[in-house]
Design an enzyme around this catalytic site. Structure first.
Site, PDB file in Angstrom:
ATOM      1  CG  HIS A   1      -1.726  -1.086   1.540  1.00  0.00           C
ATOM      2  ND1 HIS A   1      -1.308  -2.214   2.168  1.00  0.00           N
ATOM      3  CD2 HIS A   1      -3.039  -1.274   1.276  1.00  0.00           C
ATOM      4  CE1 HIS A   1      -2.318  -3.063   2.284  1.00  0.00           C
ATOM      5  NE2 HIS A   1      -3.378  -2.528   1.742  1.00  0.00           N
TER       6      HIS A   1
ATOM      7  CG  ASP B   1       1.789  -1.193   3.401  1.00  0.00           C
ATOM      8  OD1 ASP B   1       1.068  -0.827   4.340  1.00  0.00           O
ATOM      9  OD2 ASP B   1       1.448  -2.053   2.559  1.00  0.00           O
TER      10      ASP B   1
ATOM     11  CG  MET C   1      -0.860  -5.847  -6.411  1.00  0.00           C
ATOM     12  SD  MET C   1      -0.926  -5.316  -4.684  1.00  0.00           S
ATOM     13  CE  MET C   1      -1.711  -6.710  -3.920  1.00  0.00           C
TER      14      MET C   1
ATOM     15  CD  GLU D   1      -8.143  -8.209  -1.571  1.00  0.00           C
ATOM     16  OE1 GLU D   1      -7.194  -7.532  -2.014  1.00  0.00           O
ATOM     17  OE2 GLU D   1      -8.138  -8.721  -0.440  1.00  0.00           O
TER      18      GLU D   1
ATOM     19  CE  LYS E   1     -12.340  -8.642   5.106  1.00  0.00           C
ATOM     20  NZ  LYS E   1     -11.232  -7.991   5.833  1.00  0.00           N
TER      21      LYS E   1
ATOM     22  CD  GLU F   1      -7.739 -12.101   1.703  1.00  0.00           C
ATOM     23  OE1 GLU F   1      -7.203 -11.084   1.227  1.00  0.00           O
ATOM     24  OE2 GLU F   1      -7.967 -12.253   2.919  1.00  0.00           O
TER      25      GLU F   1
ATOM     26  CG  HIS G   1     -11.604 -11.445   1.418  1.00  0.00           C
ATOM     27  ND1 HIS G   1     -11.154 -10.363   0.702  1.00  0.00           N
ATOM     28  CD2 HIS G   1     -10.944 -11.406   2.602  1.00  0.00           C
ATOM     29  CE1 HIS G   1     -10.268  -9.687   1.432  1.00  0.00           C
ATOM     30  NE2 HIS G   1     -10.117 -10.315   2.585  1.00  0.00           N
TER      31      HIS G   1
ATOM     32  CG  ASP H   1      -4.804 -10.909  -1.815  1.00  0.00           C
ATOM     33  OD1 ASP H   1      -3.861 -10.765  -2.621  1.00  0.00           O
ATOM     34  OD2 ASP H   1      -5.312  -9.958  -1.185  1.00  0.00           O
TER      35      ASP H   1
ATOM     36  CG  ASP I   1      -9.573 -11.443   6.264  1.00  0.00           C
ATOM     37  OD1 ASP I   1      -9.053 -12.559   6.091  1.00  0.00           O
ATOM     38  OD2 ASP I   1      -9.342 -10.461   5.533  1.00  0.00           O
TER      39      ASP I   1
ATOM     40  CG  ASP J   1      -5.505 -11.932   6.809  1.00  0.00           C
ATOM     41  OD1 ASP J   1      -6.141 -12.252   5.794  1.00  0.00           O
ATOM     42  OD2 ASP J   1      -5.445 -10.760   7.233  1.00  0.00           O
TER      43      ASP J   1
ATOM     44  CG  ASP K   1      -3.733 -10.123   2.151  1.00  0.00           C
ATOM     45  OD1 ASP K   1      -3.035  -9.726   3.102  1.00  0.00           O
ATOM     46  OD2 ASP K   1      -4.797  -9.580   1.819  1.00  0.00           O
TER      47      ASP K   1
HETATM   48  C1  GCO Z   1      -8.041  -7.279   4.101  1.00  0.00           C
HETATM   49  C2  GCO Z   1      -7.594  -7.273   2.661  1.00  0.00           C
HETATM   50  C3  GCO Z   1      -6.345  -6.492   2.454  1.00  0.00           C
HETATM   51  C4  GCO Z   1      -6.098  -6.239   0.992  1.00  0.00           C
HETATM   52  C5  GCO Z   1      -5.010  -5.244   0.824  1.00  0.00           C
HETATM   53  C6  GCO Z   1      -4.585  -5.081  -0.588  1.00  0.00           C
HETATM   54  O1  GCO Z   1      -8.910  -8.078   4.398  1.00  0.00           O
HETATM   55  O2  GCO Z   1      -7.558  -6.464   4.893  1.00  0.00           O
HETATM   56  O3  GCO Z   1      -7.439  -8.602   2.276  1.00  0.00           O
HETATM   57  O4  GCO Z   1      -5.263  -7.160   3.035  1.00  0.00           O
HETATM   58  O5  GCO Z   1      -5.788  -7.407   0.313  1.00  0.00           O
HETATM   59  O6  GCO Z   1      -5.458  -4.026   1.331  1.00  0.00           O
HETATM   60  O7  GCO Z   1      -5.495  -4.345  -1.257  1.00  0.00           O
HETATM   61 MN    MN Z   2      -6.439  -9.367   0.565  1.00  0.00          MN
HETATM   62 MN    MN Z   3      -8.305 -10.076   3.703  1.00  0.00          MN
END
Ligand code: GCO
Ligand code: MN
Ligand code: MN
Length: 401
Positions: free
Chosen positions: A67, A70, A101, A194, A196, A230, A233, A258, A268, A270, A300
């Site tokens: 990002h 970041d 990316m 993306e 979610k 993802e 998601h 992702d 989520d 991760d 991700d």
């Molecule tokens: C989340 C998302 C993020 C995005 C990231 C890239 O659930 O927080 O998955 O991790 O993937 O902001 O756009």
């Molecule tokens: Mn993501």
């Molecule tokens: Mn996510």
């Protein structure tokens, strides 16, 4: 025929060791995650972007994604920005890493508490576009060819607060505007949306791969826009992720992915890739590999909050090794004579109609089909041997074949 590798060879070989050819990438925010959650503060010190690049490269990763914030803090002056970017580019060069990316943080700053492109306040929507254009410039400067749009806070808590029809239109206006910005600047950049379903808002607009796909074809430049699905998601929406990815692939829209893992349809999580849903992940990797997907394999995900820095690198290596293990399992599945014979038999069936169905509509085909006599009893009696096939898949996954 494939070579059979014994468990002993497997333990000592570097069969699963990641290499740059595997195209594994991580976000700066993933290995850089400090373990902060809604209930507790950070548990790990900050890792600098330059250190992350170095360490990921040593582990065998190929790319690093980011990002805007970041890398360049929200408050940085133009001079600070230039210095940070210069040092980061030097690190990419020193450690042979790429930035495939980039994306915009449109969710952290309090300005975005009601969303960005769909916020009710026009000044917030305008600022979101300004921030994204600048972040696109940064991504392109670092060599990114894919630009991700995750909806973040594009949604509602109070349903009455936004007209959902207007929200979709605002989303379209923003993406159309930014596609034109990319075209005007002659950038080599594609957008990956993306989806979610929720979190951090209680409902997010365009919640699944299916919603996003349909939305893309309403845009001014659908050819520039694809998907970044993802694992977690789609699982939060209780959907079959592999099927979502397949639909994106079939449409030529899998621009990025992702990868992570998730325990059921919850928040989520991760989790480390392949740490939970082993069977689903086998079929996901098999799909990606069999389809000839050439894009990044992006993780991700982040390490458990219990971990120190060493745990973070254990996590990162684990994601990549597990992907490669599934890749090898998929190769074994494809090379297994018994499985392939069974699949051929399953897909065989009565071939009278095979050719007819594949050639599309004609008046003649319609007439032939309407007049055809089917042996309905035989079709109804057929056993499909899926128990056997599924057990063979399990034996591949569990390592007994
Ligand atoms: C989340 C998302 C993020 C995005 C990231 C890239 O659930 O927080 O998955 O991790 O993937 O902001 O756009
Ligand atoms: Mn993501
Ligand atoms: Mn996510």
């Amino acid at each position: 025929m494939s070579t059979i590798i014994t468990p002993a060879q497997e333990r000592t070989s570097d069969l699963y060791t990641p290499t740059k050819a595997d195209k594994f990438s991580f976000g700066l925010w993933t290995v850089g995650n400090r373990g902060r959650d809604p209930f507790g503060d950070a548990v790990r010190p900050t890792l600098t972007p330059v250190n992350i690049v170095k360490k990921l490269s040593e582990l065998g990763a190929w790319g690093v994604n980011l990002h805007d914030n970041d890398l360049v803090p929200f408050e940085a002056t133009p001079a600070e920005r230039d210095r940070i970017v210069r040092e980061f580019k030097q690190a990419l060069n020193d450690y042979g890493m790429v930035v495939p990316m980039a994306t915009t943080n449109l969710f952290f700053h309090p300005i975005f508490k009601d969303g960005a492109f769909t916020a009710v306040d026009p000044a917030v929507r305008a600022f979101a576009l300004q921030k994204t254009m600048r972040a696109i410039d940064l991504g392109v400067e670092l060599g990114a060819t894919t630009y991700v749009f995750w909806g973040g806070r594009e949604g509602v808590d109070a349903e009455a607060s936004k007209d959902p029809l207007v929200a979709v239109k605002r989303m379209r206006e923003a993406i159309d505007f930014l596609c034109q910005y990319v075209l005007d600047n002659g950038y080599n950049l594609r957008f990956a949306l993306e989806p979610k379903p929720n979190e951090p808002r209680s409902d997010t607009y365009l919640p699944t791969v299916g919603h996003m796909l349909a939305f893309i074809y309403t845009l001014a430049h659908p050819e520039m826009v694809g998907l970044n699905p993802e694992v977690a998601h789609e699982n939060m929406a209780n959907l079959n992720f592999t099927h979502s990815v397949a639909q994106a692939l079939e449409a030529g829209k899998l621009f990025h992915i992702d990868l992570n893992d998730q325990k059921g349809p919850r928040y989520d999580q991760d989790l480390r890739f392949g740490s939970e849903n082993i069977k689903n992940h086998f079929f996901l990797v098999k799909l990606l590999e069999d389809s000839g997907y050439t894009g990044p394999r992006h993780f991700d995900a982040h390490a458990y909050r219990t971990e120190d820095e060493q745990g973070v690198w254990d996590f990162a290596l684990g994601c990549m090794r597990t992907y490669n293990m599934f890749k090898e399992k998929a190769r074994r599945f494809n090379a297994d004579p018994e499985i392939q014979a069974l699949l051929a038999e399953i897909n065989g069936g009565d071939q009278t109609y095979g050719g007819l169905l594949g050639s599309g509509y004609s008046t003649e085909t319609a007439t032939r089909l309407k007049e055809a006599l089917f042996d309905l009893d035989a079709l109804a009696r057929r056993g499909y041997h899926y128990e056997k096939l599924d057990q063979l898949s399990i034996e591949i996954i569990l390592g007994t074949r």
